[in-house]
Scaffold this motif. Sequence first.
Motif, mmCIF file in Angstrom:
data_model
loop_
_atom_site.group_PDB
_atom_site.id
_atom_site.type_symbol
_atom_site.label_atom_id
_atom_site.label_comp_id
_atom_site.label_asym_id
_atom_site.label_seq_id
_atom_site.Cartn_x
_atom_site.Cartn_y
_atom_site.Cartn_z
ATOM 1 N N ALA A 1 4.086 -3.275 3.397
ATOM 2 C CA ALA A 1 3.570 -4.636 3.485
ATOM 3 C C ALA A 1 3.212 -4.945 4.356
ATOM 4 O O ALA A 1 2.734 -6.797 4.097
ATOM 5 C CB ALA A 1 4.127 -5.372 2.390
ATOM 6 N N VAL B 1 3.895 10.855 6.969
ATOM 7 C CA VAL B 1 3.311 10.772 8.742
ATOM 8 C C VAL B 1 2.813 9.736 8.755
ATOM 9 O O VAL B 1 1.657 9.422 9.688
ATOM 10 C CB VAL B 1 2.647 12.132 8.558
ATOM 11 C CG1 VAL B 1 1.841 12.206 7.525
ATOM 12 C CG2 VAL B 1 1.588 12.523 9.291
ATOM 13 N N VAL B 2 1.716 9.244 7.624
ATOM 14 C CA VAL B 2 1.112 8.019 8.150
ATOM 15 C C VAL B 2 1.368 6.826 8.734
ATOM 16 O O VAL B 2 1.176 5.894 9.395
ATOM 17 C CB VAL B 2 -0.445 7.512 6.968
ATOM 18 C CG1 VAL B 2 -0.873 6.162 6.886
ATOM 19 C CG2 VAL B 2 -0.780 8.484 6.244
ATOM 20 N N LEU C 1 2.463 6.880 12.182
ATOM 21 C CA LEU C 1 1.007 6.531 12.628
ATOM 22 C C LEU C 1 1.016 5.107 12.936
ATOM 23 O O LEU C 1 1.425 4.318 14.090
ATOM 24 C CB LEU C 1 -0.104 6.576 12.451
ATOM 25 C CG LEU C 1 -0.409 8.200 12.608
ATOM 26 C CD1 LEU C 1 -1.582 8.223 11.597
ATOM 27 C CD2 LEU C 1 -0.371 8.505 13.769
ATOM 28 N N ARG C 2 1.210 4.207 11.869
ATOM 29 C CA ARG C 2 1.390 2.740 11.839
ATOM 30 C C ARG C 2 2.261 2.038 12.550
ATOM 31 O O ARG C 2 2.035 0.957 12.685
ATOM 32 C CB ARG C 2 0.987 2.647 9.979
ATOM 33 C CG ARG C 2 0.215 2.480 9.528
ATOM 34 C CD ARG C 2 -0.459 1.936 8.157
ATOM 35 N NE ARG C 2 -1.572 2.720 8.064
ATOM 36 C CZ ARG C 2 -1.943 2.052 6.303
ATOM 37 N NH1 ARG C 2 -1.476 1.407 5.713
ATOM 38 N NH2 ARG C 2 -2.689 3.192 5.578
ATOM 39 N N ARG D 1 7.405 -9.363 0.917
ATOM 40 C CA ARG D 1 7.235 -9.343 1.921
ATOM 41 C C ARG D 1 8.040 -10.411 2.954
ATOM 42 O O ARG D 1 8.652 -10.137 4.437
ATOM 43 C CB ARG D 1 5.692 -8.992 2.283
ATOM 44 C CG ARG D 1 5.062 -10.214 2.118
ATOM 45 C CD ARG D 1 3.620 -9.744 2.583
ATOM 46 N NE ARG D 1 3.472 -9.411 3.770
ATOM 47 C CZ ARG D 1 3.050 -10.080 4.680
ATOM 48 N NH1 ARG D 1 3.173 -11.485 4.788
ATOM 49 N NH2 ARG D 1 2.679 -9.215 6.450
ATOM 50 N N ILE E 1 3.351 -6.527 15.857
ATOM 51 C CA ILE E 1 3.621 -6.489 15.059
ATOM 52 C C ILE E 1 5.104 -5.965 14.581
ATOM 53 O O ILE E 1 4.986 -4.622 14.017
ATOM 54 C CB ILE E 1 2.389 -5.933 13.583
ATOM 55 C CG1 ILE E 1 1.037 -6.046 14.501
ATOM 56 C CG2 ILE E 1 2.238 -6.362 12.521
ATOM 57 C CD1 ILE E 1 -0.148 -5.670 13.494
ATOM 58 N N GLN F 1 0.436 -1.101 -0.212
ATOM 59 C CA GLN F 1 0.007 0.184 0.504
ATOM 60 C C GLN F 1 1.121 0.919 -0.091
ATOM 61 O O GLN F 1 1.707 1.025 0.515
ATOM 62 C CB GLN F 1 -0.970 -0.065 1.228
ATOM 63 C CG GLN F 1 -2.143 0.525 1.270
ATOM 64 C CD GLN F 1 -3.283 0.222 1.929
ATOM 65 O OE1 GLN F 1 -2.446 0.059 3.210
ATOM 66 N NE2 GLN F 1 -4.557 -0.181 2.412
ATOM 67 N N ARG G 1 0.905 -3.096 18.524
ATOM 68 C CA ARG G 1 0.392 -4.646 18.899
ATOM 69 C C ARG G 1 1.605 -5.871 18.558
ATOM 70 O O ARG G 1 0.895 -6.523 17.929
ATOM 71 C CB ARG G 1 -0.542 -4.398 17.628
ATOM 72 C CG ARG G 1 -1.220 -3.814 18.103
ATOM 73 C CD ARG G 1 -2.938 -3.181 16.865
ATOM 74 N NE ARG G 1 -2.859 -4.630 15.839
ATOM 75 C CZ ARG G 1 -3.791 -3.797 14.631
ATOM 76 N NH1 ARG G 1 -3.620 -2.669 14.232
ATOM 77 N NH2 ARG G 1 -4.012 -4.890 14.500
ATOM 78 N N LYS H 1 -0.061 -5.670 5.955
ATOM 79 C CA LYS H 1 -1.639 -5.975 5.891
ATOM 80 C C LYS H 1 -1.958 -6.708 4.188
ATOM 81 O O LYS H 1 -2.966 -6.831 4.449
ATOM 82 C CB LYS H 1 -2.261 -5.443 6.251
ATOM 83 C CG LYS H 1 -1.771 -5.329 7.807
ATOM 84 C CD LYS H 1 -3.706 -4.659 9.068
ATOM 85 C CE LYS H 1 -2.752 -4.888 10.038
ATOM 86 N NZ LYS H 1 -4.793 -4.385 10.813
ATOM 87 N N CYS H 2 -1.229 -5.567 3.493
ATOM 88 C CA CYS H 2 -1.252 -6.049 1.808
ATOM 89 C C CYS H 2 0.113 -6.578 1.467
ATOM 90 O O CYS H 2 0.267 -5.161 1.570
ATOM 91 C CB CYS H 2 -2.651 -5.941 1.553
ATOM 92 S SG CYS H 2 -2.051 -3.874 1.025
ATOM 93 N N TYR I 1 8.025 -4.285 7.542
ATOM 94 C CA TYR I 1 7.004 -4.523 6.147
ATOM 95 C C TYR I 1 6.440 -3.153 4.890
ATOM 96 O O TYR I 1 5.903 -2.476 5.043
ATOM 97 C CB TYR I 1 5.370 -5.200 6.484
ATOM 98 C CG TYR I 1 6.261 -6.565 6.785
ATOM 99 C CD1 TYR I 1 5.254 -6.939 7.816
ATOM 100 C CD2 TYR I 1 6.800 -7.695 6.304
ATOM 101 C CE1 TYR I 1 5.060 -8.035 8.987
ATOM 102 C CE2 TYR I 1 6.623 -8.358 6.747
ATOM 103 C CZ TYR I 1 6.050 -9.433 7.790
ATOM 104 O OH TYR I 1 6.281 -10.755 7.992
#
Lengths: 117, 152, 29
Positions: B80, B50-51, B54-55, B88, B64, B45, B62, B82-83, B68
Amino acid sequence: TVLLALHDRAQQLKITEDRLAVTGEKGYCMVRATHSVNRGNWYFEVTIEEMPDTSATRLGWGQEFANLQAPLGYDKFGYSWRSRKGTRFHESRGKHYSNGYVEGDTLGFLIVLPEQR
Amino acid sequence: ELLKFNQLKFRKKLLKFAKSAIHDWGLFAMEPIAADEMVIEYVGQMIRPVVADLRETNYESRGIGSSYLFRIDMETIIDATKCGNLARFINHSCNPNCYAKVITIESEKKIVIYSKQPIGVNEEITYDYKFPLEEDKIACLCGAQGCRGTLN
Amino acid sequence: WSAFAPDFKELDENVEYEERESEFDVEDE
């Protein structure tokens, strides 16, 4: 006359010739106005002339270090009032403030600062 | 590069992900690959930095791994988590048999993994993540000669 | 995040992520 700033903004935003409108399609980010204040009481008004249905705004006061690549109210340097649901934001926390605002509404923003800098 | 890229999309390299001696899952060649071949595009994706920040915070909270996320340039990161595609699963190595390169295809920037040397069947595909240096270190498990000991 | 996760999506090409209006919000009223 207060206008949208040409340089004090996220670069991916597009400002119109008359500097009264801004559009962006690469995520939520920010443009500042041309005037700033640092003491005393100040008030400005914004009339929403056009806001396409898939768009939204967060309007308000932002200090110099507010992150332009995020919406106003994302960090501790900004305070905003959102069009959707009329929520007010600071440090990414939304609190109820009013109903949402739409085209034709005029919003008022007052800031009260100490007289001494 | 456009020709090679289209060939890659038309006929993908035979790869599989399986248990890796380096870490958890890895990507393995199922056919011999010559040197300087395009092995696979790193797909995911496209998000703004800036996103991505956050991720990264969200993923870490969490549990994770944030490995990725792949920076294309100052405006775009490929996430990569979650999609995405098999790329990956490629593990890092300090002495890798591949390398990652950002190419521009029809004004779209893409990350492509190229082979550095001939790769045999069942050999694990690896490249150097080139993570930026950070405070809290992630141990490197590549076990390769000249291993730097940490990913970042 | 394993590829076996229920909501993992296989992609063949990069996809542009469409940010939500509340993308950056920690709490919403």
